[in-house]
Scaffold this active site. Structure first.
Site, short mmCIF file in Angstrom:
data_model
loop_
_atom_site.label_atom_id
_atom_site.label_comp_id
_atom_site.label_asym_id
_atom_site.label_seq_id
_atom_site.Cartn_x
_atom_site.Cartn_y
_atom_site.Cartn_z
N GLY A 40 1.16 -0.99 0.20
CA GLY A 40 0.05 -0.16 -0.31
C GLY A 40 0.91 1.54 0.10
O GLY A 40 1.99 1.19 0.17
N CYS A 41 -0.05 2.17 -0.60
CA CYS A 41 0.89 3.60 -0.38
C CYS A 41 1.66 4.14 0.96
O CYS A 41 2.70 4.53 1.16
CB CYS A 41 0.04 4.60 -0.69
N TYR A 42 0.70 4.20 2.18
CA TYR A 42 1.80 4.38 3.65
C TYR A 42 2.42 3.85 3.58
O TYR A 42 3.69 3.54 4.11
CB TYR A 42 -0.05 4.50 4.01
#
Length: 344
Positions: free
Chosen positions: A149-151
């Site tokens: 994921g991005c985070y």
């Protein structure tokens, strides 16, 4: 040419995947699916892609057509890849999943955070977590890749050098992260409306965000022991970008942290450790598959502040997926991904 299929091509990660693959010299998108937009030409839905996909139209997912591809990307909500990945893998097709379906190794934990039972727990043993800076060799041999994921991407890349070297107090890590609105997806939602998100910033999911167990899993593996992480995400009035401000206490203040980070990422084509004293900006990575990092020790104390920025749709999603594609098929890892960030 690598024959590519994409399941779920109408969201932001799907169109970003199309944009990046349009410039890839060794990949050809043969199939792109969308139940709601079946029959619609890709170039009609996304005029920015005119001249690149003029003969390609969205279609209803078909296992035979997808199974004829060398690799299939899933740019779908969670749960979709559970239902289709097994059949594709059995047909010999590689799967690169941009959703959260195979990121967590614990099926029960996944069900707790995503509100439904895991639909394909038998495939978890085959899933490789697609963070190239950690799992490059495993990715080369993978059948099923779970794109981070991005985070989790921005946070793990920021903390990794400290934890791998045993320099951080792993029990007291803090990730204070900001995201652009595109991270919420393309679906209509009140909180994503311009009048709601513009000229405002707010924290959300402070009690617990779905990316928390994913980040914790990666940091625990890096540290080789249990970790304690406080993760607070924020929504900011920008379209693209993740800015992670990371805090850790170091156990040895004599170590040159700038040198540590530079050495750790010296051979990484998509991690840029900036000069001492720098403050990376999200706009510097807009449209680019790059994580920019700066490390600080305010007042020379034992508290370390790491600043990590990425484009949530590129290094935080579709760009990282293409990076995995390149590794998986033995190509130059930078192929199709050498775009500079967009300024202004």
């Amino acid at each position: 040419m690598i024959k590519v299929g994409i399941v779920g091509g109408t969201g932001y990660t799907g169109v970003e995947l199309l944009r990046l693959l349009a410039q890839h010299p060794q990949a050809e998108v043969a199939v792109i699916t969308s139940r709601s937009e079946a029959g619609v030409a890709v170039a009609d839905m996304y005029p920015n892609l005119r001249g690149h996909y003029d003969g390609l139209a969205f279609s209803v997912p078909d296992s035979k057509a997808l199974g004829a591809c060398d690799v299939v990307f899933f740019a779908t909500p969670h749960g979709v890849a559970h239902a289709l990945a097994g059949e594709l893998l059995a047909a010999g097709t590689k799967v690169i999943d941009l959703s959260a379906d195979f990121r967590l190794q614990d099926a029960v934990e996944w069900g707790k955070w995503y509100g439904q039972p895991h639909g394909a727990p038998e495939l978890l043993k085959d899933a490789v977590y697609g963070l190239p800076e950690v799992n490059r060799e495993k990715i080369r041999q993978a059948r099923l890749i779970a794109v981070p994921g991005c985070y989790p991407t921005a946070t793990q890349l920021g903390f990794l050098p400290l934890l791998e070297a045993g320099l951080a107090d792993a029990s007291r890590l803090i990730a204070d992260c900001k995201s652009g609105v595109s991270g919420a997806g393309r679906g209509a939602a009140v909180g994503s409306l311009f009048c709601e998100a513009g000229e405002s910033m707010k924290a959300y999911a402070v009690k617990g965000h779905r990316h928390l167990p994913e980040i914790s899993q990666g940091l625990r593996l890096a540290a080789g022991k249990d970790i304690g992480l406080t993760f607070v995400p924020h929504l900011t009035p920008m379209i693209r970008g993740i800015h992670a401000t990371l805090y850790a206490n170091v156990v040895d203040t004599s170590v040159d942290l700038q040198a540590l980070f530079e050495k750790r990422y010296a051979d990484e084509p998509f991690v840029d450790v900036m000069p001492a004293g720098s403050h990376p900006e999200t706009r510097s990575v807009r449209g680019a598959n790059v994580c920019r990092i700066a490390v600080h020790r305010p007042q020379g104390g034992d508290l370390v502040v790491v600043l990590s920025v990425i484009d949530n749709l590129v290094k935080g999603a579709s760009g990282q997926a293409v990076q995995n594609l390149n590794i998986l098929f033995g190509l130059d890892e930078r192929m199709g991904l050498s775009h500079a960030g967009l300024l202004p």
